[in-house]
Design an enzyme around this catalytic site. Structure first.
Site, PDB file in Angstrom:
ATOM      1  N   GLU A 286       0.826  -1.218   0.000  1.00 50.19           N
ATOM      2  CA  GLU A 286       0.000   0.000   0.000  1.00 50.19           C
ATOM      3  C   GLU A 286       0.857   1.263   0.000  1.00 50.19           C
ATOM      4  O   GLU A 286       0.816   2.056   0.935  1.00 50.19           O
ATOM      5  CB  GLU A 286      -0.871   0.015   1.264  1.00 50.19           C
ATOM      6  CG  GLU A 286      -1.636  -1.255   1.510  1.00 50.19           C
ATOM      7  CD  GLU A 286      -2.107  -1.386   2.958  1.00 50.19           C
ATOM      8  OE1 GLU A 286      -1.817  -0.505   3.792  1.00 50.19           O
ATOM      9  OE2 GLU A 286      -2.762  -2.390   3.255  1.00 50.19           O
ATOM     10  N   PRO A 287       1.667   1.452  -1.015  1.00 51.62           N
ATOM     11  CA  PRO A 287       2.541   2.630  -0.982  1.00 51.62           C
ATOM     12  C   PRO A 287       1.788   3.944  -1.201  1.00 51.62           C
ATOM     13  O   PRO A 287       0.820   3.995  -1.967  1.00 51.62           O
ATOM     14  CB  PRO A 287       3.491   2.377  -2.155  1.00 51.62           C
ATOM     15  CG  PRO A 287       2.757   1.460  -3.063  1.00 51.62           C
ATOM     16  CD  PRO A 287       1.826   0.648  -2.227  1.00 51.62           C
ATOM     17  N   CYS A 355       1.441  33.379  10.070  1.00 59.37           N
ATOM     18  CA  CYS A 355       1.644  34.066  11.345  1.00 59.37           C
ATOM     19  C   CYS A 355       2.066  33.086  12.432  1.00 59.37           C
ATOM     20  O   CYS A 355       1.343  32.884  13.422  1.00 59.37           O
ATOM     21  CB  CYS A 355       0.364  34.790  11.728  1.00 59.37           C
ATOM     22  SG  CYS A 355      -0.141  35.936  10.471  1.00 59.37           S
ATOM     23  N   GLU A 356       3.162  32.430  12.225  1.00 61.23           N
ATOM     24  CA  GLU A 356       3.728  31.465  13.171  1.00 61.23           C
ATOM     25  C   GLU A 356       5.234  31.558  13.020  1.00 61.23           C
ATOM     26  O   GLU A 356       5.743  31.415  11.899  1.00 61.23           O
ATOM     27  CB  GLU A 356       3.366  30.022  12.774  1.00 61.23           C
ATOM     28  CG  GLU A 356       1.921  29.669  12.804  1.00 61.23           C
ATOM     29  CD  GLU A 356       1.483  29.070  14.115  1.00 61.23           C
ATOM     30  OE1 GLU A 356       2.318  28.455  14.814  1.00 61.23           O
ATOM     31  OE2 GLU A 356       0.299  29.237  14.449  1.00 61.23           O
TER      32      GLU A 356
HETATM   33  C1  LIG Z   1      -2.439   1.520   6.630  1.00 60.89           C
HETATM   34  C2  LIG Z   1      -1.576   2.371   5.790  1.00 60.89           C
HETATM   35  N1  LIG Z   1      -1.140   1.903   4.608  1.00 60.89           N
HETATM   36  C3  LIG Z   1      -0.351   2.648   3.812  1.00 60.89           C
HETATM   37  C4  LIG Z   1       0.057   3.906   4.168  1.00 60.89           C
HETATM   38  C5  LIG Z   1       0.931   4.662   3.221  1.00 60.89           C
HETATM   39  O1  LIG Z   1       2.114   4.984   3.799  1.00 60.89           O
HETATM   40  P1  LIG Z   1       3.298   5.652   2.957  1.00 60.89           P
HETATM   41  O2  LIG Z   1       2.775   6.897   2.376  1.00 60.89           O
HETATM   42  O3  LIG Z   1       4.334   5.869   3.972  1.00 60.89           O
HETATM   43  O4  LIG Z   1       3.700   4.663   1.921  1.00 60.89           O
HETATM   44  C6  LIG Z   1      -0.338   4.421   5.393  1.00 60.89           C
HETATM   45  C7  LIG Z   1       0.194   5.712   5.883  1.00 60.89           C
HETATM   46  O5  LIG Z   1       1.210   5.645   6.583  1.00 60.89           O
HETATM   47  C8  LIG Z   1      -1.192   3.642   6.219  1.00 60.89           C
HETATM   48  O6  LIG Z   1      -1.632   4.118   7.387  1.00 60.89           O
END
Ligand SMILES: Cc1ncc(COP(=O)(O)O)c(C=O)c1O
Ligand SMILES: N[C@@H](CCCC[NH3+])C(=O)O
Length: 425
Positions: A286-287, A355-356
């Site tokens: 799941e990138p 504004c920080e």
């Molecule tokens: C369950 C899950 N899968 C995938 C991701 C994607 O992560 P990243 O953007 O670091 O690849 C995230 C975010 O960290 C997540 O919470």
């Protein structure tokens, strides 16, 4: 130009800095600043590398789900869909965006630790690929909703793998103390309950150890943990069809960063599973960041400069923590480039316009001292910049432009003042 942080097509010819064959100053003139610019070649390259690497090393089905929270833009999701990727969503809003981009429901997976009844019902009604159950209360909600419908839903169960990775503490998720997922013993109890339900279909196990990870061995360790859970379930006669190793692969924000490459991840994880349980299940990854981070740059205009004698020089730009909250939130470091005719280098901090006092994009940057009106580029802003946009100080969300082969396409319009009043009565 060779660099780990520049988008693949970023270059300079005799006239201009270019991305996707398009002049960057031209984009600034035409679309105004701050401006997010995305390099389509880099997006496609990253997506292909993920797909090809699993194909090469993993001998069964695999799914690459784009974690759309990193960059929830319709056009980007469509590009990835055309490369065969699905979508990982974490809210009803992200589910709506993924469906609107045309991702087919069976290729959408939905995780999250506090899903509402409405969100779960939306996912069930859309018949998505799977809900990733995070806790017992979510299971009860699913049961309750299904008791009133003639429907089914596939589920994965998220485990806590007890793996602590070396990344910012706010973006670690696999350690023993985390709000995400269940300890393995509790997950096994939940799975036994699910198996007794007719319309909640147990598909497998989900995990995610954190974000901006540089150490592949953490994924190898994770594969071992997943294999143990797989074997435990097998001994209980429970089949595991799918397992997710989550996302989290890191990217280079500066030349000093040395992220691992995608192919190494695929090879090492595939080898570990070959050794433990074989490739007998569909592997999911799941990138987010590693698909989109490097493809994005942000273009600013320099508005003002000042020098505090013997203290510090400041250069301020027309954006800041609203379009990139990561330096203020995590102390994240970025690389930048000033487009100016001046040549004399000096050290200055690049400040945002908010504004920080903490709204500093880059501390102690070394580069030519610019003039107001010159452009400044920050790199690796494709992930978690647009999506973490805040409208603090009523700033307008920047436009997003996609470039490829000398052509540009506006894919998100800049907000205008009327947008700031939308919904206000
Ligand atoms: C369950 C899950 N899968 C995938 C991701 C994607 O992560 P990243 O953007 O670091 O690849 C995230 C975010 O960290 C997540 O919470
Ligand atoms: N928002 C984080 C990443 C969080 C990942 C969420 N699962 C960042 O900008 O680095």
């Amino acid at each position: 130009m060779e660099s780990k942080v520049y988008p693949i097509t970023f270059c300079k010819d005799d006239q201009d800095y270019k991305i996707g064959g398009v002049s960057i100053p031209y984009l600034g003139e035409k679309h105004n600043t701050p401006l997010y610019i995305l390099d389509k070649s880099t997006l496609s390259f990253q997506a292909n590398t993920y797909m090809d690497s699993w194909k090469k090393y993993y001998k069964n089905n695999y799914k690459v789900l784009f974690a759309i929270k990193a960059l929830p833009i319709l056009e980007v999701i469509r590009i990835f869909k055309n490369h065969g990727l699905g979508a990982l969503v974490s809210t009803g809003g992200e589910l709506y965006i993924a469906l609107s981009a045309g991702v087919s429901p069976e290729n959408i997976y939905f995780h999250g630790n506090a899903k509402t009844l409405r969100e779960i019902e939306y996912a069930i009604d859309q018949n998505i690929g799977a809900l990733i159950i995070d806790n017992f209360d979510e299971y009860e909600k699913i049961k309750y909703l299904l008791s009133k419908k003639d429907a089914k839903i596939n589920v994965l169960v998220r485990i806590i793998p007890n793996i602590e990775v070396n990344t910012h503490r706010s973006i670690r998720t696999g350690q023993t103390d985390t709000k995400f997922g269940l300890p393995i013993d509790q997950a096994l109890i939940l799975i036994q309950k699910i198996k007794k339900e007719k319309n909640i279909i147990f598909k497998g196990i989900h995990s995610h150890i954190g974000s901006q990870i540089f150490d592949i061995s953490a994924y190898v360790k994770l594969s071992e943990v997943l294999s143990e859970v797989y074997n435990e379930l097998k001994s209980q006669n429970i089949a595991v069809e799918e397992m997710s190793i989550g996302g989290g692969l890191g990217v280079a924000y500066t030349e000093e960063d040395n992220p691992p490459n995608i192919e190494d991840l695929a090879r090492e994880v595939s080898n570990k599973f070959k050794e433990t349980i074989g490739h007998n299940f569909t592997l999911i990854c799941e990138p987010g960041r590693s698909l989109v981070g490097r493809a994005g740059i942000t273009l600013y205009r320099i508005e003002s400069r000042k020098e505090l004698p013997n203290i510090r020089k400041y250069v301020s730009v027309d954006g800041g923590m609203s379009d990139n909250i990561r330096p203020s939130l995590y102390g994240a470091k970025y690389s930048a480039l000033v487009i100016t005719k001046n040549e004399k280098e000096t050290i200055f901090s690049i400040a945002g316009k908010h504004c920080e006092s903490g709204d500093i994009l880059i501390k102690d940057f070394k580069g030519p001292w610019p003039n107001p009106g010159d452009y400044l580029i920050t790199f690796t802003t494709g992930a978690y910049n647009f999506s973490m946009y805040t409208w603090y100080n009523a700033t307008l969300r920047p436009a997003v432009v996609l470039v490829e082969n000398g052509k540009e396409k506006l894919i998100v319009k800049r907000e205008n003042y009327e947008d700031l009043l939308r919904g206000q009565l």
